[in-house]
Design a protein around this motif. Structure first.
Motif, PDB file in Angstrom:
ATOM      1  N   ARG A  85     -27.753   4.635 -27.610  1.00 32.08           N
ATOM      2  CA  ARG A  85     -29.068   4.306 -27.054  1.00 32.08           C
ATOM      3  C   ARG A  85     -29.247   5.036 -25.735  1.00 32.08           C
ATOM      4  N   TYR A  86     -30.458   5.560 -25.542  1.00 32.71           N
ATOM      5  CA  TYR A  86     -30.766   6.354 -24.367  1.00 32.71           C
ATOM      6  C   TYR A  86     -32.011   5.814 -23.677  1.00 32.71           C
ATOM      7  N   THR A  87     -31.964   5.737 -22.352  1.00 37.58           N
ATOM      8  CA  THR A  87     -33.154   5.366 -21.604  1.00 37.58           C
ATOM      9  C   THR A  87     -34.177   6.492 -21.743  1.00 37.58           C
ATOM     10  N   GLU A  88     -35.389   6.209 -21.333  1.00 42.58           N
ATOM     11  CA  GLU A  88     -36.432   7.231 -21.407  1.00 42.58           C
ATOM     12  C   GLU A  88     -36.030   8.476 -20.623  1.00 42.58           C
ATOM     13  N   GLY A  89     -35.482   8.289 -19.427  1.00 47.68           N
ATOM     14  CA  GLY A  89     -35.070   9.423 -18.601  1.00 47.68           C
ATOM     15  C   GLY A  89     -33.942  10.222 -19.229  1.00 47.68           C
ATOM     16  N   GLU A  90     -32.956   9.528 -19.793  1.00 47.54           N
ATOM     17  CA  GLU A  90     -31.841  10.220 -20.450  1.00 47.54           C
ATOM     18  C   GLU A  90     -32.333  11.018 -21.650  1.00 47.54           C
ATOM     19  N   TRP A  91     -33.207  10.415 -22.453  1.00 49.47           N
ATOM     20  CA  TRP A  91     -33.722  11.098 -23.644  1.00 49.47           C
ATOM     21  C   TRP A  91     -34.536  12.325 -23.257  1.00 49.47           C
ATOM     22  N   ARG A  92     -35.381  12.159 -22.241  1.00 46.92           N
ATOM     23  CA  ARG A  92     -36.205  13.287 -21.779  1.00 46.92           C
ATOM     24  C   ARG A  92     -35.308  14.438 -21.307  1.00 46.92           C
ATOM     25  N   ALA A  93     -34.267  14.112 -20.547  1.00 47.48           N
ATOM     26  CA  ALA A  93     -33.346  15.143 -20.058  1.00 47.48           C
ATOM     27  C   ALA A  93     -32.644  15.833 -21.223  1.00 47.48           C
ATOM     28  N   PHE A  94     -32.232  15.064 -22.236  1.00 45.41           N
ATOM     29  CA  PHE A  94     -31.574  15.649 -23.405  1.00 45.41           C
ATOM     30  C   PHE A  94     -32.515  16.596 -24.152  1.00 45.41           C
ATOM     31  N   VAL A  95     -33.717  16.134 -24.425  1.00 43.55           N
ATOM     32  CA  VAL A  95     -34.677  16.955 -25.183  1.00 43.55           C
ATOM     33  C   VAL A  95     -35.009  18.233 -24.421  1.00 43.55           C
ATOM     34  N   LEU A  96     -35.254  18.115 -23.123  1.00 42.71           N
ATOM     35  CA  LEU A  96     -35.563  19.312 -22.331  1.00 42.71           C
ATOM     36  C   LEU A  96     -34.376  20.261 -22.294  1.00 42.71           C
ATOM     37  N   GLY A  97     -33.169  19.712 -22.186  1.00 40.23           N
ATOM     38  CA  GLY A  97     -31.971  20.554 -22.195  1.00 40.23           C
ATOM     39  C   GLY A  97     -31.790  21.266 -23.522  1.00 40.23           C
ATOM     40  N   ALA A  98     -32.042  20.548 -24.608  1.00 39.41           N
ATOM     41  CA  ALA A  98     -31.924  21.161 -25.933  1.00 39.41           C
ATOM     42  C   ALA A  98     -32.950  22.278 -26.099  1.00 39.41           C
ATOM     43  N   ARG A  99     -34.158  22.025 -25.661  1.00 42.25           N
ATOM     44  CA  ARG A  99     -35.205  23.060 -25.745  1.00 42.25           C
ATOM     45  C   ARG A  99     -34.867  24.277 -24.898  1.00 42.25           C
ATOM     46  N   ASP A 100     -34.147  24.048 -23.803  1.00 41.85           N
ATOM     47  CA  ASP A 100     -33.795  25.125 -22.881  1.00 41.85           C
ATOM     48  C   ASP A 100     -32.518  25.851 -23.292  1.00 41.85           C
ATOM     49  N   GLY A 101     -31.893  25.408 -24.384  1.00 41.98           N
ATOM     50  CA  GLY A 101     -30.705  26.094 -24.886  1.00 41.98           C
ATOM     51  C   GLY A 101     -29.387  25.612 -24.312  1.00 41.98           C
ATOM     52  N   GLU A 102     -29.387  24.497 -23.573  1.00 42.98           N
ATOM     53  CA  GLU A 102     -28.152  24.000 -22.962  1.00 42.98           C
ATOM     54  C   GLU A 102     -27.068  23.673 -23.989  1.00 42.98           C
ATOM     55  N   PHE A 103     -27.451  23.392 -25.206  1.00 44.15           N
ATOM     56  CA  PHE A 103     -26.486  22.983 -26.218  1.00 44.15           C
ATOM     57  C   PHE A 103     -26.234  24.067 -27.262  1.00 44.15           C
ATOM     58  N   ASP A 104     -26.673  25.271 -26.982  1.00 42.55           N
ATOM     59  CA  ASP A 104     -26.424  26.397 -27.878  1.00 42.55           C
ATOM     60  C   ASP A 104     -25.030  26.942 -27.591  1.00 42.55           C
TER      61      ASP A 104
END
Length: 98
Positions: A66-85
């Motif tokens: 489970r992720y708070t709104e802030g944690e989820w937003r940070a994850f999604v933005l990081g994924a979009r930015d390629g942090e997990f590539d």
């Protein structure tokens, strides 16, 4: 003073996590990426109150993160930015080390 503020922020985040994991999510609607079949392994998410998100694997539906709104937003933005590539490691589908 900054140390006291850090303690307050940490305590608030711990309370948020405790409240998030105390939520009854037995009736949430799980969603997966379009085009995935019921029998395929897939990541599923459910939207929770306050902008929070729950995530699980279809192969292990009892283990839910489970992720708070802030944690989820940070994850999604990081994924979009390629942090997990990540580059595959040698021996795990990556080039062999020679």
């Amino acid at each position: 003073m900054a140390e006291a503020e850090d303690k307050d922020v940490k305590a608030r985040k711990e309370r948020e996590k405790d409240e998030l994991y105390a939520l009854d999510i037995s009736g949430v609607e799980w969603q997966s990426a379009p085009g995935t079949e019921e029998h395929e392994e897939r990541v599923e998410i459910a939207y929770l109150p306050g902008g929070a998100v729950a995530m699980r694997s279809s192969l292990d539906p009892d283990t839910v993160l489970r992720y708070t709104e802030g944690e989820w937003r940070a994850f999604v933005l990081g994924a979009r930015d390629g942090e997990f590539d990540l580059e595959p490691a040698p021996g795990n589908g990556g080039p062999s080390a020679e």
